[in-house]
Design a protein around this motif. Structure first.
Motif, PDB file in Angstrom:
ATOM      1  N   LEU A 161       0.824  -1.211   0.000  1.00 51.77           N
ATOM      2  CA  LEU A 161       0.000   0.000   0.000  1.00 51.77           C
ATOM      3  C   LEU A 161       0.860   1.265   0.000  1.00 51.77           C
ATOM      4  O   LEU A 161       1.957   1.283   0.556  1.00 51.77           O
ATOM      5  CB  LEU A 161      -0.921   0.008   1.217  1.00 51.77           C
ATOM      6  CG  LEU A 161      -1.977  -1.095   1.264  1.00 51.77           C
ATOM      7  CD1 LEU A 161      -2.694  -1.097   2.611  1.00 51.77           C
ATOM      8  CD2 LEU A 161      -2.978  -0.956   0.124  1.00 51.77           C
ATOM      9  N   CYS A 162       0.320   2.328  -0.609  1.00 54.35           N
ATOM     10  CA  CYS A 162       1.037   3.611  -0.625  1.00 54.35           C
ATOM     11  C   CYS A 162       0.985   4.229   0.782  1.00 54.35           C
ATOM     12  O   CYS A 162       0.139   3.847   1.591  1.00 54.35           O
ATOM     13  CB  CYS A 162       0.436   4.543  -1.670  1.00 54.35           C
ATOM     14  SG  CYS A 162      -1.151   5.268  -1.211  1.00 54.35           S
ATOM     15  N   PRO A 163       1.900   5.189   1.080  1.00 53.03           N
ATOM     16  CA  PRO A 163       1.967   5.748   2.442  1.00 53.03           C
ATOM     17  C   PRO A 163       0.642   6.347   2.911  1.00 53.03           C
ATOM     18  O   PRO A 163       0.253   6.177   4.066  1.00 53.03           O
ATOM     19  CB  PRO A 163       3.037   6.833   2.322  1.00 53.03           C
ATOM     20  CG  PRO A 163       3.838   6.470   1.123  1.00 53.03           C
ATOM     21  CD  PRO A 163       2.937   5.736   0.200  1.00 53.03           C
ATOM     22  N   SER A 164      -0.082   7.026   2.005  1.00 54.20           N
ATOM     23  CA  SER A 164      -1.305   7.684   2.482  1.00 54.20           C
ATOM     24  C   SER A 164      -2.387   6.637   2.789  1.00 54.20           C
ATOM     25  O   SER A 164      -3.187   6.797   3.713  1.00 54.20           O
ATOM     26  CB  SER A 164      -1.755   8.766   1.494  1.00 54.20           C
ATOM     27  OG  SER A 164      -2.867   8.391   0.779  1.00 54.20           O
ATOM     28  N   CYS A 165      -2.393   5.529   2.039  1.00 48.85           N
ATOM     29  CA  CYS A 165      -3.339   4.444   2.338  1.00 48.85           C
ATOM     30  C   CYS A 165      -2.983   3.779   3.679  1.00 48.85           C
ATOM     31  O   CYS A 165      -3.858   3.492   4.481  1.00 48.85           O
ATOM     32  CB  CYS A 165      -3.342   3.409   1.224  1.00 48.85           C
ATOM     33  SG  CYS A 165      -4.334   3.913  -0.199  1.00 48.85           S
ATOM     34  N   LEU A 166      -1.687   3.560   3.870  1.00 50.59           N
ATOM     35  CA  LEU A 166      -1.240   2.947   5.130  1.00 50.59           C
ATOM     36  C   LEU A 166      -1.699   3.785   6.318  1.00 50.59           C
ATOM     37  O   LEU A 166      -2.178   3.273   7.329  1.00 50.59           O
ATOM     38  CB  LEU A 166       0.290   2.879   5.146  1.00 50.59           C
ATOM     39  CG  LEU A 166       0.919   1.556   4.720  1.00 50.59           C
ATOM     40  CD1 LEU A 166       2.433   1.642   4.875  1.00 50.59           C
ATOM     41  CD2 LEU A 166       0.362   0.403   5.553  1.00 50.59           C
ATOM     42  N   ASP A 194     -10.701   4.080  -3.065  1.00 49.57           N
ATOM     43  CA  ASP A 194     -10.648   5.168  -4.039  1.00 49.57           C
ATOM     44  C   ASP A 194      -9.238   5.458  -4.536  1.00 49.57           C
ATOM     45  O   ASP A 194      -9.063   6.254  -5.449  1.00 49.57           O
ATOM     46  CB  ASP A 194     -11.162   6.481  -3.396  1.00 49.57           C
ATOM     47  CG  ASP A 194     -12.671   6.581  -3.477  1.00 49.57           C
ATOM     48  OD1 ASP A 194     -13.254   5.932  -4.365  1.00 49.57           O
ATOM     49  OD2 ASP A 194     -13.259   7.307  -2.658  1.00 49.57           O
ATOM     50  N   CYS A 195      -8.228   4.862  -3.910  1.00 53.05           N
ATOM     51  CA  CYS A 195      -6.842   5.224  -4.241  1.00 53.05           C
ATOM     52  C   CYS A 195      -6.524   4.859  -5.687  1.00 53.05           C
ATOM     53  O   CYS A 195      -6.887   3.809  -6.185  1.00 53.05           O
ATOM     54  CB  CYS A 195      -5.848   4.540  -3.299  1.00 53.05           C
ATOM     55  SG  CYS A 195      -4.152   5.073  -3.617  1.00 53.05           S
ATOM     56  N   LYS A 196      -5.858   5.816  -6.380  1.00 54.84           N
ATOM     57  CA  LYS A 196      -5.577   5.615  -7.809  1.00 54.84           C
ATOM     58  C   LYS A 196      -4.248   4.891  -8.041  1.00 54.84           C
ATOM     59  O   LYS A 196      -3.917   4.530  -9.168  1.00 54.84           O
ATOM     60  CB  LYS A 196      -5.544   6.973  -8.529  1.00 54.84           C
ATOM     61  CG  LYS A 196      -6.852   7.750  -8.438  1.00 54.84           C
ATOM     62  CD  LYS A 196      -7.904   7.195  -9.393  1.00 54.84           C
ATOM     63  CE  LYS A 196      -9.242   7.905  -9.287  1.00 54.84           C
ATOM     64  NZ  LYS A 196     -10.039   7.465  -8.115  1.00 54.84           N
ATOM     65  N   ASN A 197      -3.487   4.689  -6.970  1.00 58.50           N
ATOM     66  CA  ASN A 197      -2.193   4.018  -7.058  1.00 58.50           C
ATOM     67  C   ASN A 197      -2.370   2.567  -7.560  1.00 58.50           C
ATOM     68  O   ASN A 197      -3.199   1.820  -7.054  1.00 58.50           O
ATOM     69  CB  ASN A 197      -1.577   4.044  -5.652  1.00 58.50           C
ATOM     70  CG  ASN A 197      -0.198   3.446  -5.624  1.00 58.50           C
ATOM     71  OD1 ASN A 197      -0.014   2.279  -5.955  1.00 58.50           O
ATOM     72  ND2 ASN A 197       0.781   4.245  -5.230  1.00 58.50           N
ATOM     73  N   ASP A 198      -1.593   2.192  -8.593  1.00 55.29           N
ATOM     74  CA  ASP A 198      -1.743   0.861  -9.202  1.00 55.29           C
ATOM     75  C   ASP A 198      -1.629  -0.264  -8.191  1.00 55.29           C
ATOM     76  O   ASP A 198      -2.443  -1.190  -8.165  1.00 55.29           O
ATOM     77  CB  ASP A 198      -0.655   0.645 -10.270  1.00 55.29           C
ATOM     78  CG  ASP A 198      -1.036   1.313 -11.572  1.00 55.29           C
ATOM     79  OD1 ASP A 198      -2.235   1.666 -11.709  1.00 55.29           O
ATOM     80  OD2 ASP A 198      -0.155   1.496 -12.430  1.00 55.29           O
ATOM     81  N   SER A 199      -0.573  -0.162  -7.383  1.00 56.38           N
ATOM     82  CA  SER A 199      -0.303  -1.218  -6.425  1.00 56.38           C
ATOM     83  C   SER A 199      -1.459  -1.333  -5.410  1.00 56.38           C
ATOM     84  O   SER A 199      -1.891  -2.423  -5.059  1.00 56.38           O
ATOM     85  CB  SER A 199       1.036  -0.917  -5.749  1.00 56.38           C
ATOM     86  OG  SER A 199       1.191  -1.713  -4.623  1.00 56.38           O
ATOM     87  N   CYS A 200      -1.984  -0.170  -4.963  1.00 59.65           N
ATOM     88  CA  CYS A 200      -3.115  -0.177  -4.029  1.00 59.65           C
ATOM     89  C   CYS A 200      -4.346  -0.785  -4.687  1.00 59.65           C
ATOM     90  O   CYS A 200      -5.096  -1.532  -4.064  1.00 59.65           O
ATOM     91  CB  CYS A 200      -3.438   1.241  -3.562  1.00 59.65           C
ATOM     92  SG  CYS A 200      -2.124   1.987  -2.586  1.00 59.65           S
ATOM     93  N   GLN A 201      -4.540  -0.467  -5.973  1.00 65.63           N
ATOM     94  CA  GLN A 201      -5.723  -0.995  -6.659  1.00 65.63           C
ATOM     95  C   GLN A 201      -5.674  -2.513  -6.779  1.00 65.63           C
ATOM     96  O   GLN A 201      -6.705  -3.170  -6.705  1.00 65.63           O
ATOM     97  CB  GLN A 201      -5.866  -0.337  -8.038  1.00 65.63           C
ATOM     98  CG  GLN A 201      -6.383   1.094  -7.909  1.00 65.63           C
ATOM     99  CD  GLN A 201      -6.723   1.745  -9.246  1.00 65.63           C
ATOM    100  OE1 GLN A 201      -6.377   1.247 -10.313  1.00 65.63           O
ATOM    101  NE2 GLN A 201      -7.402   2.871  -9.180  1.00 65.63           N
TER     102      GLN A 201
HETATM  103 ZN    ZN Z   1      -2.999   4.064  -1.971  1.00 61.80          ZN
END
Ligand code: ZN
Ligand code: ZN
Length: 428
Positions: free
Chosen positions: A191-196, A208-215
């Motif tokens: 997960l990206c830092p803001s998701c974490l 809602d996160c647009k980051n590929d890895s998060c998706q």
């Molecule tokens: Zn994210």
């Protein structure tokens, strides 16, 4: 700072483009009024607290994007980043709930968010939106969704699809959140830092996160539909039944949550599909807890908001923008200084009869003035020359076929009316 450049993230709508904005606004208002919505115009700024409560403190808008400042009285003020919280504030302030029944309001105007400027994103942008307050029935959800659908169709967008989901109520969502957190924690390293950072406080936001890895991670999380309580399930089924009956295409997206904290049960987006890319032109949903959260009684609500810039681009790319012209219908040429008073009078008479008239202010050579008339795009040119005027006549020239006739002064309005009809600002 460059004084002659608009601030970063803002832009000017110039006259030619403003015609298209007017066309959009007229059409939007037409449909909203037909559906029984009344326009509300709230202030551009509100007390900051309203947005903290009304949008949610862990949202991107509140965390990063608000234009907040202290006014000279030391009060914290925020330029409105969205339209729902102000409408709800006005609904409470004017005690519209006290009138009982349903309240249907719409707004249209500029909003402000300090986003990183990128294509199609502005710091001052425009939205319109509707809020239907006081109704719990799924009929209200379906009406709002159909309203959005019909409105875009009215504007000429025909390939529309609705993405639909339920985010449950405060009870069933708690169970879902727990399952969601557990599932996300299992892959937290991706997960990206803001998701974490938000994982435990607001796990829905991660969807809602647009980051590929998060998706990739969120695509494997459980579906909320396995957690909905009986009442939420029934509500959702009824909404889909109503949409089936209305013959609109929709797709259930179990991970659609929308960016705001206040949604309950129904959330949706309207997507324009004829450009290949899935372009959401509007989003909304039900917000049964919001009025109470903002200091009012427990009144349910449902609504949507639509970005005007996005709508503009979508219409443009789909080839659905009207041809708007600010060209005059009639251009008036006076051949001597003395006759320019006559030209001025004729212009005034024609304008008062509803014609779009342009008057050359400067008396130049016939050739120079005809050039200006041509350039203006006018359909008709009125030429006031000394010879004609001796007989109280003027020449009317059809700029398309070059035909000329001489007419008596009192007959001008009738003669022009034979050639063209008066019209408003937009040629279609
Ligand atoms: Zn994210
Ligand atoms: Zn529920």
């Amino acid at each position: 700072m460059n004084l002659t450049t608009a601030p970063r993230g803002t832009y000017d709508i110039m006259p030619q483009e403003a015609l298209i904005w007017q066309w959009m606004e007229v059409n939007i208002r037409e449909v909203l009024l037909a559906y029984g919505y009344g326009e509300i115009r709230t202030p551009i700024f509100e007390h900051t607290e309203l947005f903290l409560r009304g949008i949610g403190e862990t949202t991107d808008i509140v965390e990063k994007e608000m234009y907040t400042f202290l006014d000279k009285g030391g009060r914290s003020i925020t330029l409105r980043p969205e339209g729902t919280a102000p409408v709800v504030r006005a609904y409470i302030q004017h005690k519209l709930h006290g009138q009982g029944g349903t309240t249907k309001l719409f707004y249209l105007g500029p909003m402000f968010r300090q986003e990183r400027p990128q294509a199609g994103r502005f710091r001052q942008f425009h939205q319109f939106g509707v809020e239907l307050l006081g109704e719990e029935t799924p009929l209200a959800d379906a009406e709002i969704i159909l309203l959005a659908h019909d409105l875009y169709q009215h504007l000429g967008l025909t390939e529309l699809e609705i993405y639909l989901n339920s985010v449950g109520c405060s009870e069933c969502r708690e169970e879902y959140k727990k399952a969601l957190i557990a599932s996300l924690q299992a892959s937290s390293s991706q997960l990206c830092p803001s998701c974490l950072n938000r994982l435990e406080r607001n796990p829905l936001r991660l969807l809602d996160c647009k980051n590929d890895s998060c998706q990739k991670v969120t695509a494997k999380t459980p579906s909320i539909h396995d957690f909905l309580c009986q009442a939420c399930k029934e509500h959702f089924i009824q909404v889909t039944t109503l949409l089936d009956q209305a013959n609109v295409k929709y797709e259930i997206k179990p991970r659609l949550v929308r960016g705001l904290d206040y949604y309950t049960r129904t959330v949706f987006e309207v997507v324009n599909t004829d450009l290949g890319a899935q372009n959401a032109i509007c989003g909304g949903g039900r917000y049964d807890g919001l009025v109470k959260e903002c200091g009012g009684p427990a009144v349910p609500g449902v609504g949507f908001a639509s970005g005007m810039e996005r709508l503009f681009t979508t219409l443009e790319q789909s080839g659905k923008l009207p041809v708007c012209s600010k060209a005059p219908q009639v251009y008036i040429i006076s051949l001597t200084e003395e006759l320019s008073n006559v030209g001025f009078k004729i212009a005034t008479t024609l304008r008062r009869n509803g014609f779009k008239v342009e008057l050359g202010f400067e008396v130049k050579s016939m050739k120079a003035q005809m050039k200006a008339a041509n350039k203006s795009g006018a359909f008709i040119c009125i030429i006031i020359g000394e010879d004609e005027w001796k007989e109280r006549q003027v020449t009317i020239k059809n700029m398309n076929d070059g035909q000329q006739i001489r007419v008596d002064l009192p007959d001008i309005v009738d003669q022009i009316s034979n050639l063209i009809s008066p019209q408003g600002v937009i040629n279609q």
